[in-house]
Design a protein around this motif. Structure first.
Motif, short mmCIF file in Angstrom:
data_model
loop_
_atom_site.label_atom_id
_atom_site.label_comp_id
_atom_site.label_asym_id
_atom_site.label_seq_id
_atom_site.Cartn_x
_atom_site.Cartn_y
_atom_site.Cartn_z
N UNK A 1 0.90 10.62 2.32
CA UNK A 1 0.82 11.06 3.72
C UNK A 1 0.81 9.82 4.61
N UNK A 2 1.51 9.93 5.74
CA UNK A 2 1.64 8.80 6.66
C UNK A 2 1.37 9.28 8.07
N UNK A 3 0.47 8.60 8.76
CA UNK A 3 0.12 9.02 10.12
C UNK A 3 -0.11 7.80 11.00
N UNK A 4 0.37 7.87 12.22
CA UNK A 4 0.12 6.85 13.23
C UNK A 4 -0.81 7.46 14.27
N UNK A 5 -1.86 6.73 14.64
CA UNK A 5 -2.80 7.23 15.63
C UNK A 5 -3.00 6.19 16.73
N UNK A 6 -3.57 6.66 17.85
CA UNK A 6 -3.94 5.76 18.93
C UNK A 6 -2.77 5.20 19.72
N UNK A 7 -1.63 5.88 19.71
CA UNK A 7 -0.46 5.38 20.42
C UNK A 7 -0.64 5.52 21.94
N UNK A 8 -0.26 4.49 22.65
CA UNK A 8 -0.25 4.54 24.11
C UNK A 8 0.89 5.46 24.55
N UNK A 9 0.87 5.84 25.80
CA UNK A 9 1.95 6.68 26.34
C UNK A 9 3.30 5.99 26.15
N UNK B 1 9.62 -0.49 15.05
CA UNK B 1 9.98 0.88 14.65
C UNK B 1 10.57 0.88 13.25
N UNK B 2 11.39 -0.10 12.96
CA UNK B 2 12.01 -0.20 11.64
C UNK B 2 10.98 -0.35 10.53
N UNK B 3 9.93 -1.12 10.79
CA UNK B 3 8.87 -1.29 9.80
C UNK B 3 8.20 0.05 9.53
N UNK B 4 7.91 0.81 10.59
CA UNK B 4 7.23 2.08 10.41
C UNK B 4 8.11 3.13 9.75
N UNK B 5 9.40 3.11 10.04
CA UNK B 5 10.32 4.02 9.36
C UNK B 5 10.36 3.70 7.87
N UNK B 6 10.44 2.43 7.52
CA UNK B 6 10.45 2.02 6.12
C UNK B 6 9.16 2.41 5.40
N UNK B 7 8.02 2.19 6.06
CA UNK B 7 6.74 2.57 5.47
C UNK B 7 6.67 4.08 5.26
N UNK B 8 7.07 4.82 6.30
CA UNK B 8 7.05 6.28 6.23
C UNK B 8 7.88 6.78 5.05
N UNK C 1 8.46 5.82 23.15
CA UNK C 1 9.40 5.10 22.28
C UNK C 1 9.73 5.94 21.04
N UNK C 2 8.72 6.54 20.44
CA UNK C 2 8.95 7.38 19.27
C UNK C 2 9.70 8.67 19.65
N UNK C 3 9.42 9.20 20.84
CA UNK C 3 10.11 10.42 21.29
C UNK C 3 11.59 10.15 21.58
N UNK C 4 11.87 9.06 22.28
CA UNK C 4 13.25 8.72 22.64
C UNK C 4 14.12 8.54 21.40
N UNK C 5 13.54 7.94 20.37
CA UNK C 5 14.31 7.67 19.15
C UNK C 5 14.35 8.87 18.20
N UNK C 6 13.62 9.93 18.53
CA UNK C 6 13.58 11.11 17.67
C UNK C 6 12.61 10.99 16.52
N UNK C 7 11.93 9.86 16.42
CA UNK C 7 10.99 9.64 15.31
C UNK C 7 9.72 10.47 15.45
N UNK C 8 9.40 10.89 16.67
CA UNK C 8 8.21 11.72 16.88
C UNK C 8 8.35 13.07 16.19
N UNK C 9 9.58 13.50 15.94
CA UNK C 9 9.82 14.76 15.24
C UNK C 9 9.72 14.61 13.73
N UNK D 1 0.82 -1.21 0.00
CA UNK D 1 0.00 0.00 0.00
C UNK D 1 0.85 1.26 0.00
N UNK D 2 2.06 1.18 0.57
CA UNK D 2 2.94 2.35 0.67
C UNK D 2 3.56 2.71 -0.67
#
Length: 110
Positions: free
Chosen positions: A76-84, A60-67, A89-97, A37-38
């Protein structure tokens, strides 16, 4: 270690609901199920992770590749419904930016 992947595709809008764990065992299944689909030009991909209770670096690697693939096809690529925990996890790795992560479900994927 189970994963459930539901895909709702309507033209260029692809909504994906993932439930379970995303780890070294299940991440290849996730990638195999949704990667194609990507590759659509102009796709709008939304992935709901509200029922994901665990994810490791393989996920995380799967989502980076998809993105990257979605963006290379002007999509456009968006992740929703993430738990704290997943948000952290995304913030620590810098992927949230880089990746659009939205903790609220907009409109809801069923």
């Amino acid at each position: 270690m189970n994963i459930v992947i539901d895909v709702n595709e309507k033209e260029l809008d692809v909504e994906i609901k993932v439930a379970g764990e995303i780890d070294a065992y299940t991440a290849p299944k996730l990638k195999e199920r949704i990667y194609s689909f990507s590759e659509k030009d102009g796709v709008r991909m939304t992935i709901d992770l509200s029922d994901v209770n665990y994810m490791d670096s393989t996920g995380l690697g799967v989502f980076v590749g998809l993105f990257k693939n979605v963006r290379s096809h002007d999509g456009e690529f968006k992740l929703i419904g993430l738990s704290e925990r997943l948000i952290r996890l995304f913030e620590i790795t810098g992927l949230a930016d880089i990746i659009n992560i939205n903790s609220k479900i907009e409109g809801g994927i069923k």
